[in-house]
Design a protein around this motif. Structure first.
Motif, PDB file in Angstrom:
ATOM      1  N   PHE A 338       0.801  -1.233   0.000  1.00  0.00           N
ATOM      2  CA  PHE A 338       0.000   0.000   0.000  1.00  0.00           C
ATOM      3  C   PHE A 338       0.828   1.274   0.000  1.00  0.00           C
ATOM      4  O   PHE A 338       0.310   2.351   0.282  1.00  0.00           O
ATOM      5  CB  PHE A 338      -0.978   0.039   1.185  1.00  0.00           C
ATOM      6  N   ILE A 341      -0.545   4.310  -2.069  1.00  0.00           N
ATOM      7  CA  ILE A 341      -1.537   5.263  -1.574  1.00  0.00           C
ATOM      8  C   ILE A 341      -0.875   6.593  -1.230  1.00  0.00           C
ATOM      9  O   ILE A 341      -1.436   7.668  -1.435  1.00  0.00           O
ATOM     10  CB  ILE A 341      -2.274   4.681  -0.352  1.00  0.00           C
ATOM     11  N   LEU A 344      -0.683   8.564  -4.425  1.00  0.00           N
ATOM     12  CA  LEU A 344      -1.894   8.418  -5.233  1.00  0.00           C
ATOM     13  C   LEU A 344      -2.080   9.560  -6.223  1.00  0.00           C
ATOM     14  O   LEU A 344      -2.471   9.348  -7.369  1.00  0.00           O
ATOM     15  CB  LEU A 344      -3.106   8.328  -4.302  1.00  0.00           C
ATOM     16  N   TYR A 352      -5.464   0.835 -10.788  1.00  0.00           N
ATOM     17  CA  TYR A 352      -4.801   0.109  -9.709  1.00  0.00           C
ATOM     18  C   TYR A 352      -5.349  -1.309  -9.672  1.00  0.00           C
ATOM     19  O   TYR A 352      -6.556  -1.507  -9.508  1.00  0.00           O
ATOM     20  CB  TYR A 352      -5.033   0.823  -8.370  1.00  0.00           C
ATOM     21  N   VAL A 375     -10.160   1.250   1.005  1.00  0.00           N
ATOM     22  CA  VAL A 375      -9.100   1.465   0.003  1.00  0.00           C
ATOM     23  C   VAL A 375      -9.712   1.756  -1.364  1.00  0.00           C
ATOM     24  O   VAL A 375      -9.262   2.646  -2.097  1.00  0.00           O
ATOM     25  CB  VAL A 375      -8.163   0.237  -0.062  1.00  0.00           C
ATOM     26  N   THR A 379      -9.282   5.239  -3.443  1.00  0.00           N
ATOM     27  CA  THR A 379      -8.733   5.235  -4.799  1.00  0.00           C
ATOM     28  C   THR A 379      -9.715   5.841  -5.794  1.00  0.00           C
ATOM     29  O   THR A 379      -9.331   6.585  -6.703  1.00  0.00           O
ATOM     30  CB  THR A 379      -8.378   3.792  -5.214  1.00  0.00           C
TER      31      THR A 379
END
Length: 514
Positions: A338, A341, A344, A352, A375, A379
């Motif tokens: 992760f 992130i 991002l 993703y 998550v 996103t």
């Protein structure tokens, strides 16, 4: 750290032996000698320099060297490079003896961690070899120790791995490494195509390109089986350049002009190493011109772990350079740690793709399901496409779709197609017209009869529309979310859509929702 060399075979900074001395003067590594080694690397050493500066980094290196020196009276401590050390021991050693020595070093470092800020950040990964093989050179033994140490890091750091425990895998990896250049020359790789389908309407969102290595014995290796090996030895750039041209040639043969208007992209995995210079950009432009395939048809996929690289700024810059040419990018193995992130909004990544192992395991646990949902929402808020990759039978499709996951792709080979049949398979999966029109004349079906709505509530009737060709829906009103018509979520499957409708209020009122 400081200089590596001294005139007397000693490392200038730490005072222990240096690499040159090991290969030229070490008394136990000549042709007649038998020896054992512990190959060590400091975990998180870069963080020491970044947080506290190079002086503190030097102190950590000196302390570690001293801990290694004091761990075995009959050993020869060597600083191999910046934060890599080797302890050479005469004769064959037992696992117990080498384990005890490693633990003594770890214990000494732990004592220093109580008072030294830099030491508190590090741990020690090691690879051990209990005996030298009959025909193994010093360099070969060092390579084996390095391999075992790498496995220790890969397994979670702060441990010692014995080479004999990973011998079969190491020998297998060595065969892969040795065979790769000839396999590229002999064109032993086959491109298989895996459709990523929209979770709401089943239409094609993107195509994954899987490069399968067909070995001489007929066994097929998937990218996850050979790419990490070739990335560690430098062959990966040669392989990727070859595979990229193979993809362009395939797309030229498939005649993708019919797909182009729908923005159907073909996604191929590339090593992050390509983004550290502009060679990939030049290669893409060259192949695009040579095969008359637009760069808008290409998606470059990189693994999430690339964002842990030290050259993160150069990596992001290289990605942005490519995106300016119309190449899209996707992140694979999303969820492996992760870290993406954190970047991002910094990296020009459009899609993703979840790590299949992490996703499958997470969906089995209620707490982790909430994490998956969060998550996906995070996103999606960044206007990225989210793709579930895995064995689709094991994935909770309804849950993922409700969370906002856009597309799904199966990791099982039965959904991998070769180019010759793929064009026909996906033709029906390409959305030709994204418009959905409801006339509401006699029923709640759309004009083509594909999608039907339903009434949820009371007082809703069909009425005369603004023209003779269409009807209307008469709403009695009510609280928000009450007395509504619910349309199928398939028609809202895209990340972006427009709704156009006529609204005719019968009387003046304050609208709460329409």
């Amino acid at each position: 750290g400081g200089s590596m060399t001294g005139n007397d075979g000693r490392d200038y900074l730490t005072g222990i032996y240096n690499r040159k001395w090991l290969f030229e003067d070490c008394p136990v590594t000549d042709e007649s000698g038998k020896f054992s080694v512990i190959y060590m690397d400091l975990d998180n050493f870069k963080a020491v320099n970044d947080l506290y500066g190079h002086e503190e980094g030097d102190r950590v290196l000196k302390y570690t060297a001293e801990a290694i020196r004091n761990s075995a009276e009959d050993g020869y401590p060597v600083r191999m490079s910046g934060d890599e050390f080797v302890l050479v021991l005469q004769g064959d050693r037992t696992r117990e003896n080498l384990t005890e020595i490693y633990e003594n070093i770890v214990r000494k470092i732990a004592e220093g961690q109580k008072t030294e800020a830099g030491l508190a950040l590090i741990s020690l990964s090691a690879g051990a070899i209990t005996r030298q093989g009959e025909d193994q050179s010093l360099q070969e033994v060092m390579n084996l120790g390095d391999n075992a140490m790498y496995m220790a890091k890969h397994a979670g750091k702060r441990r010692c791995v014995f080479y004999e425990d990973i011998k079969d895998k190491a020998e297998h990896d060595k065969r892969i490494e040795d065979e790769a250049p000839q396999a590229i020359k002999d064109d032993c790789f086959v491109l298989r195509l895996n459709p990523l389908l929209n979770m709401q309407n089943g239409m094609l969102e993107q195509t994954r390109v899987i490069a399968v290595w067909v070995r001489a014995d007929g066994r097929e290796l998937m990218p996850g089986e050979y790419r990490p090996i070739l990335e560690s030895n430098g062959y990966i750039r040669m392989l990727d350049t070859y595979l990229l041209e193979k993809l362009f040639r395939m797309l030229a043969d498939m005649d993708i002009s019919g797909f182009e208007a729908q923005n159907i992209r073909f996604s191929m995995e590339m090593s992050w190493l390509h983004f550290l210079d502009r060679k990939l950009e030049n290669v893409l432009l060259e192949y695009s011109g040579k095969y008359n395939v637009p760069l808008s048809a290409i998606d470059i996929s990189i693994a999430e772990r690339a964002l842990t690289a030290r050259n993160i700024d150069r990596l992001i810059f290289g990605m942005k350079q490519l995106s300016e040419h119309g190449v899209s990018m996707s992140m694979k193995n999303f969820g492996s740690n992760f870290i993406s992130i954190r970047y991002l909004n910094a990296v020009p990544v459009q899609a993703y793709m979840f790590d299949s192992k992490w996703l499958t395991a997470s969906l089995e646990d209620e707490k982790n399901r909430r994490l998956v949902k969060s998550v996906i929402r995070l996103t999606k808020d960044a206007h990225k496409m989210v793709v579930a990759i895995g064995e689709t039978e094991k994935l909770d499709r309804r849950f993922l779709a409700d969370c906002g996951c856009d597309a799904i792709g199966d990791n099982v080979r039965r959904e991998f197609y070769e180019a010759g049949v793929y064009a026909g398979i996906i033709q029906e999966k390409i959305p030709t017209n994204n418009s959905v029109i409801y006339d509401f004349k006699d029923n709640l079906k759309d004009r083509l009869g594909r999608y039907e709505g339903h009434i949820d509530g009371i007082g809703i009737t069909l009425a005369k529309g603004v023209t003779d060709n269409c009807g209307a829906v008469h709403f009695a009103g009510g609280d928000i979310g009450k007395n509504v018509i619910e349309l199928p979520k398939e028609i809202f499957a895209r990340n972006s859509y427009t709704i156009a409708l006529w609204v005719y209020p019968e009387k003046e009122m304050n609208w709460s929702s329409a």
